[in-house]
Design an enzyme around this catalytic site. Structure first.
Site, PDB file in Angstrom:
ATOM      1  N   ASP A 169      29.156 -21.942  12.543  1.00  0.00           N
ATOM      2  CA  ASP A 169      27.892 -22.572  12.945  1.00  0.00           C
ATOM      3  C   ASP A 169      26.684 -21.648  12.730  1.00  0.00           C
ATOM      4  OD1 ASP A 169      29.656 -24.531  14.026  1.00  0.00           O
ATOM      5  OD2 ASP A 169      29.586 -23.583  16.000  1.00  0.00           O
TER       6      ASP A 169
ATOM      7  N   GLU B 140      26.977 -34.487  14.853  1.00  0.00           N
ATOM      8  CA  GLU B 140      26.594 -33.234  15.525  1.00  0.00           C
ATOM      9  C   GLU B 140      25.874 -32.343  14.515  1.00  0.00           C
ATOM     10  OE1 GLU B 140      30.288 -31.425  16.836  1.00  0.00           O
ATOM     11  OE2 GLU B 140      30.957 -31.039  14.802  1.00  0.00           O
TER      12      GLU B 140
HETATM   13  O1  FUB Z   1      31.603 -24.455  17.226  1.00  0.00           O
HETATM   14  C1  FUB Z   1      31.863 -25.487  18.127  1.00  0.00           C
HETATM   15  C2  FUB Z   1      31.372 -26.794  17.602  1.00  0.00           C
HETATM   16  O2  FUB Z   1      32.003 -27.093  16.368  1.00  0.00           O
HETATM   17  C3  FUB Z   1      29.901 -26.838  17.261  1.00  0.00           C
HETATM   18  O3  FUB Z   1      29.069 -26.882  18.356  1.00  0.00           O
HETATM   19  C4  FUB Z   1      29.913 -28.054  16.398  1.00  0.00           C
HETATM   20  O4  FUB Z   1      28.736 -28.283  15.690  1.00  0.00           O
HETATM   21  C5  FUB Z   1      31.102 -27.777  15.518  1.00  0.00           C
HETATM   22  O5  FUB Z   1      30.769 -26.937  14.439  1.00  0.00           O
END
Ligand code: FUB
Length: 322
Positions: free
Chosen positions: A15, A222
């Protein structure tokens, strides 16, 4: 830079939120660890406990690991799981925004303050009022207003809210209904609170209709990111269970945004997540995949690749690693 570059090999980092401060690139990733927790749709296996900051003077130069800058044990309201963070700078102070489950297992967004981009960061006593869900993305517009985009489905808990309010029984809308939108809020002058109740971000198709919840290839899941190019606002995001990074464009930070296409096809690993910066007149996407860990979706490695725009402002699709 024609080929993607893995940035570090001594730790698993995912991320990556990249920013340029003082002519250097700084990267704020999630710090993946082997948690031993079985993989599930709730994301319990992503049990991260701290953040490191990385920096580089040039895109192909040495990457410096500035070490641990914030640990979950130092956050007064902490429950578990430090997920994707992001940063903003105002008046010489650096504000690190992070999603974390509180002691009732609800994701909230917290703030920690530092004097330098490489930290360390001191967390506030409580999460931001009105915050929920995950994946904060900070965007400073040309008028110096700061905005936060946020939200994420499934383990990110966005389906537990409607119009910013918690609902009794969290569920995604029916397939033909509008998809659950990500959120945006302007930040207060002191950067520590929302200056307004967060609002929905609408992503529309070419006919001006909201993408539907059943449109898994295009709807928001997301990993929000916002950048501006040629006076156009580019909102980019992950489609989650179809594993794409997509983008939509609009003429102001709140949208609506019109869906434009895929930035990155699926990578190895369940999640895909990115950030976009301009550095020395070239454009880069920072992202991750699970190739170095042999495909373990919870052990991801961050990468960077250059990308370009076409004359109509569209982004040439990059190929992931699948
Ligand atoms: O790293 C945990 C979660 O996985 C992140 O918050 C999401 O965007 C996904 O990449």
């Amino acid at each position: 830079m024609k080929e993607p570059r893995y940035l570090v090999d001594h730790a698993y980092m995912a991320d990556p939120s990249a920013h340029v401060f003082n002519d250097k690139i700084y990267i704020y990733p999630s710090h993946d660890v082997e948690s031993g927790i079985p993989e599930n749709d709730n994301g319990d296996h992503f049990d991260m406990r701290d953040y490191h900051v990385f920096s580089m003077d040039s895109i192909d130069g040495e990457v410096t690991d500035h070490g641990e800058v914030l640990h979950v044990k130092d956050i007064p309201w902490a429950g578990r799981q430090l997920w994707d963070c992001d940063i903003a700078c105002k008046d010489g102070k650096y504000y690190l925004y992070f999603p974390l489950k509180d002691q009732t297992d609800i994701f909230r967004i917290g703030v920690a303050i530092g004097d330098k981009p490489e930290g360390p960061f001191k967390p506030l006593e409580a999460p931001m009022k009105g915050s929920f869900s995950i994946d904060p993305c900070l965007f400073k517009d040309d008028d110096n207003t700061h905005y936060m985009y946020f939200g994420g489905l499934w383990g990110g808990q966005l389906q537990r809210y409607r119009d910013g309010k918690a609902i009794e029984c969290g569920a995604e809308p029916e397939d033909q209904e509008p998809a659950l939108p990500p959120r945006i809020a302007k930040l207060s002058d002191n950067m520590l609170e929302f200056a307004e109740v967060s609002k929905s971000i609408m992503i529309l198709d070419d006919d001006g209709k909201p993408l539907t919840a059943g449109d898994h290839d295009r709807r928001f899941f997301e990993a929000s990111w916002m950048h501006k190019y040629n006076n156009t606002y580019y909102f980019s995001y992950s489609t989650g269970n179809t594993h794409k990074l997509c983008y939509a464009t609009g003429d102001n930070p709140y949208g609506p945004f019109t869906y434009r296409g895929v930035i990155l096809t699926p990578v190895v690993g369940w999640t895909t997540h990115h950030s976009i910066i301009e550095f020395k007149n070239k454009w880069y996407i920072f992202y991750h995949d699970s190739v170095p860990s042999g495909g373990k979706t919870w052990l991801r490695s961050m990468k960077v690749i250059e990308f370009s725009y076409n004359s109509d402002g569209s982004i040439t699709t990059l190929q992931g690693t699948k």
